[in-house]
Design a protein around this motif. Structure first.
Motif, PDB file in Angstrom:
ATOM      1  N   THR A   1     -62.354  -0.460 -22.438  1.00 33.92           N
ATOM      2  CA  THR A   1     -60.956  -0.655 -22.804  1.00 33.92           C
ATOM      3  C   THR A   1     -60.599  -2.134 -22.647  1.00 33.92           C
ATOM      4  OG1 THR A   1     -60.090  -0.344 -20.573  1.00 33.92           O
ATOM      5  CG2 THR A   1     -60.441   1.656 -21.899  1.00 33.92           C
TER       6      THR A   1
ATOM      7  N   ASP B   1     -54.220   3.555 -28.265  1.00 35.91           N
ATOM      8  CA  ASP B   1     -55.500   3.653 -27.574  1.00 35.91           C
ATOM      9  C   ASP B   1     -56.446   2.600 -28.152  1.00 35.91           C
ATOM     10  OD1 ASP B   1     -57.250   4.805 -25.694  1.00 35.91           O
ATOM     11  OD2 ASP B   1     -58.104   6.177 -27.168  1.00 35.91           O
ATOM     12  N   TYR B   2     -57.284   2.031 -27.287  1.00 34.69           N
ATOM     13  CA  TYR B   2     -58.238   1.008 -27.708  1.00 34.69           C
ATOM     14  C   TYR B   2     -59.571   1.261 -27.011  1.00 34.69           C
ATOM     15  CZ  TYR B   2     -54.244  -1.992 -29.125  1.00 34.69           C
ATOM     16  OH  TYR B   2     -53.108  -2.517 -29.697  1.00 34.69           O
ATOM     17  N   TYR B   3     -60.677   0.979 -27.723  1.00 35.67           N
ATOM     18  CA  TYR B   3     -61.977   1.035 -27.055  1.00 35.67           C
ATOM     19  C   TYR B   3     -62.998   0.238 -27.866  1.00 35.67           C
ATOM     20  CZ  TYR B   3     -65.265   2.909 -23.648  1.00 35.67           C
ATOM     21  OH  TYR B   3     -66.143   3.033 -22.604  1.00 35.67           O
TER      22      TYR B   3
ATOM     23  N   LEU C   1     -67.217   9.125 -26.390  1.00 38.60           N
ATOM     24  CA  LEU C   1     -66.657   9.487 -27.697  1.00 38.60           C
ATOM     25  C   LEU C   1     -65.745  10.705 -27.615  1.00 38.60           C
ATOM     26  CD1 LEU C   1     -69.748   9.108 -30.074  1.00 38.60           C
ATOM     27  CD2 LEU C   1     -67.763   7.616 -29.959  1.00 38.60           C
TER      28      LEU C   1
ATOM     29  N   LEU D   1     -61.830   8.746 -25.790  1.00 38.34           N
ATOM     30  CA  LEU D   1     -61.013   8.362 -26.945  1.00 38.34           C
ATOM     31  C   LEU D   1     -59.961   9.434 -27.222  1.00 38.34           C
ATOM     32  CD1 LEU D   1     -63.790   6.942 -29.301  1.00 38.34           C
ATOM     33  CD2 LEU D   1     -62.694   5.908 -27.288  1.00 38.34           C
TER      34      LEU D   1
ATOM     35  N   GLY E   1     -55.850   5.518 -32.151  1.00 34.61           N
ATOM     36  CA  GLY E   1     -56.534   4.385 -31.548  1.00 34.61           C
ATOM     37  C   GLY E   1     -57.174   3.451 -32.546  1.00 34.61           C
TER      38      GLY E   1
ATOM     39  N   TYR F   1     -60.689   1.566 -32.655  1.00 33.48           N
ATOM     40  CA  TYR F   1     -61.972   1.665 -31.987  1.00 33.48           C
ATOM     41  C   TYR F   1     -63.005   0.783 -32.680  1.00 33.48           C
ATOM     42  CZ  TYR F   1     -59.583   5.792 -30.164  1.00 33.48           C
ATOM     43  OH  TYR F   1     -58.662   6.640 -29.579  1.00 33.48           O
TER      44      TYR F   1
ATOM     45  N   PHE G   1     -66.966  -0.265 -32.677  1.00 32.21           N
ATOM     46  CA  PHE G   1     -68.275   0.191 -32.225  1.00 32.21           C
ATOM     47  C   PHE G   1     -69.359  -0.774 -32.695  1.00 32.21           C
ATOM     48  CE2 PHE G   1     -67.298   5.087 -32.254  1.00 32.21           C
ATOM     49  CZ  PHE G   1     -66.367   4.888 -31.241  1.00 32.21           C
TER      50      PHE G   1
ATOM     51  N   SER H   1     -56.456   7.471 -36.139  1.00 33.38           N
ATOM     52  CA  SER H   1     -57.273   6.411 -35.558  1.00 33.38           C
ATOM     53  C   SER H   1     -57.954   5.599 -36.651  1.00 33.38           C
ATOM     54  CB  SER H   1     -58.336   6.995 -34.620  1.00 33.38           C
ATOM     55  OG  SER H   1     -57.733   7.669 -33.535  1.00 33.38           O
TER      56      SER H   1
ATOM     57  N   PHE I   1     -61.447   3.008 -37.237  1.00 33.17           N
ATOM     58  CA  PHE I   1     -62.743   2.595 -36.707  1.00 33.17           C
ATOM     59  C   PHE I   1     -63.298   1.405 -37.487  1.00 33.17           C
ATOM     60  CE2 PHE I   1     -62.414   6.943 -35.292  1.00 33.17           C
ATOM     61  CZ  PHE I   1     -63.119   7.006 -34.097  1.00 33.17           C
TER      62      PHE I   1
END
Length: 242
Positions: free
Chosen positions: A72, A101-103, A144, A148, A152, A154, A156, A183, A185
């Motif tokens: 995060t 949300d963030y990752y 995952l 999450l 968000g 995200y 990767f 979300s 990606f």
């Protein structure tokens, strides 16, 4: 008005780059970069080793405020001083609405993030189970499927590194579920399985620069398809059998 894509595009501020003769600015895909627009759902960044895809995905993540190891935005530590300075020259264009949300999932340093989370004794959002007590793939899937939350943004970097083909299919289902939960990606990958996600934008990095391509025109798809359809003949050629 639609909130997604949360990250609409990045702009490379070429006019303030000190030199295009040093790394990472001498990588063809980076030196030719101007702007890169992102799909509201899934954007893939692909390319052969050394073409700059991990360098680019790292810079995108750092420009958004992530730590270089991943996790995060609150995970801010660095075990090695090996990051590039590209992020300092990227300008981000964002939506009027922030994700909740963030990752940043980075395969090569996820072990370090897992150690960091265990040292803090903060595993509640990973299922309250030691990430190191699980296989590499299981810990990836825990991130995952449990960490999450949706709505968000995200990022990767090669998430398939620890995942079997069947687990990659599971990951696709999770990605799709999170997309349905608003979300976005952005994924650097070598996986022809992940790349099959419908309607995604795919950017291919090579010596000619950065180009948008169709799934069937990626090297990952073409090489994998040809190998599976002709594996006996290809093994003879590769192994030098007559």
């Amino acid at each position: 008005m639609e909130a997604k894509p949360y990250l609409q595009e990045i702009c490379f501020q070429r006019d303030i780059v000190p030199s295009f003769h040093s790394y990472p600015f001498n990588i063809p895909a980076i030196s030719s970069l101007s702007t890169l627009k992102f799909h509201a759902d899934v954007t893939f960044i692909v390319g052969e080793n050394g073409t700059g895809k991990s360098t680019l995905i790292e810079a995108i993540a750092l420009s958004l405020g992530f730590g270089i190891e991943g996790g995060t935005k609150n995970v801010q530590f660095q075990t090695h001083n090996n990051g590039s300075q590209l992020f300092k020259y990227l300008k981000t264009v964002k939506s009027f609405k922030k994700p909740s949300d963030y990752y940043f999932l980075r395969a090569e340093s996820f072990y370090n993030v897992a150690t960091y989370m265990e040292d803090l004794d903060y595993l509640v959002e990973y299922g309250n189970k030691s990430l190191h007590s699980q296989s590499h793939g299981e810990s990836f899937m825990a991130a995952l499927s449990l960490k999450l939350k949706g709505k968000g943004l995200y990022i990767f970097d090669e998430p398939e590194a620890a995942l079997s083909p069947s687990r990659q299919l599971e990951a696709l289902a999770i990605i799709n579920k999170l997309v349905s939960q608003k979300s976005q990606f952005i994924i650097a990958t070598h996986s022809p399985i992940l790349l099959a996600y419908p309607n995604a934008t795919i950017y291919q990095l090579d010596e000619s620069g950065i180009n948008k391509v169709k799934y069937e025109n990626t090297e990952h798809y073409m090489v994998t398809k040809y190998f599976l359809n002709n594996h006996h003949e290809m093994m003879k050629v590769i192994l030098g059998d007559k």
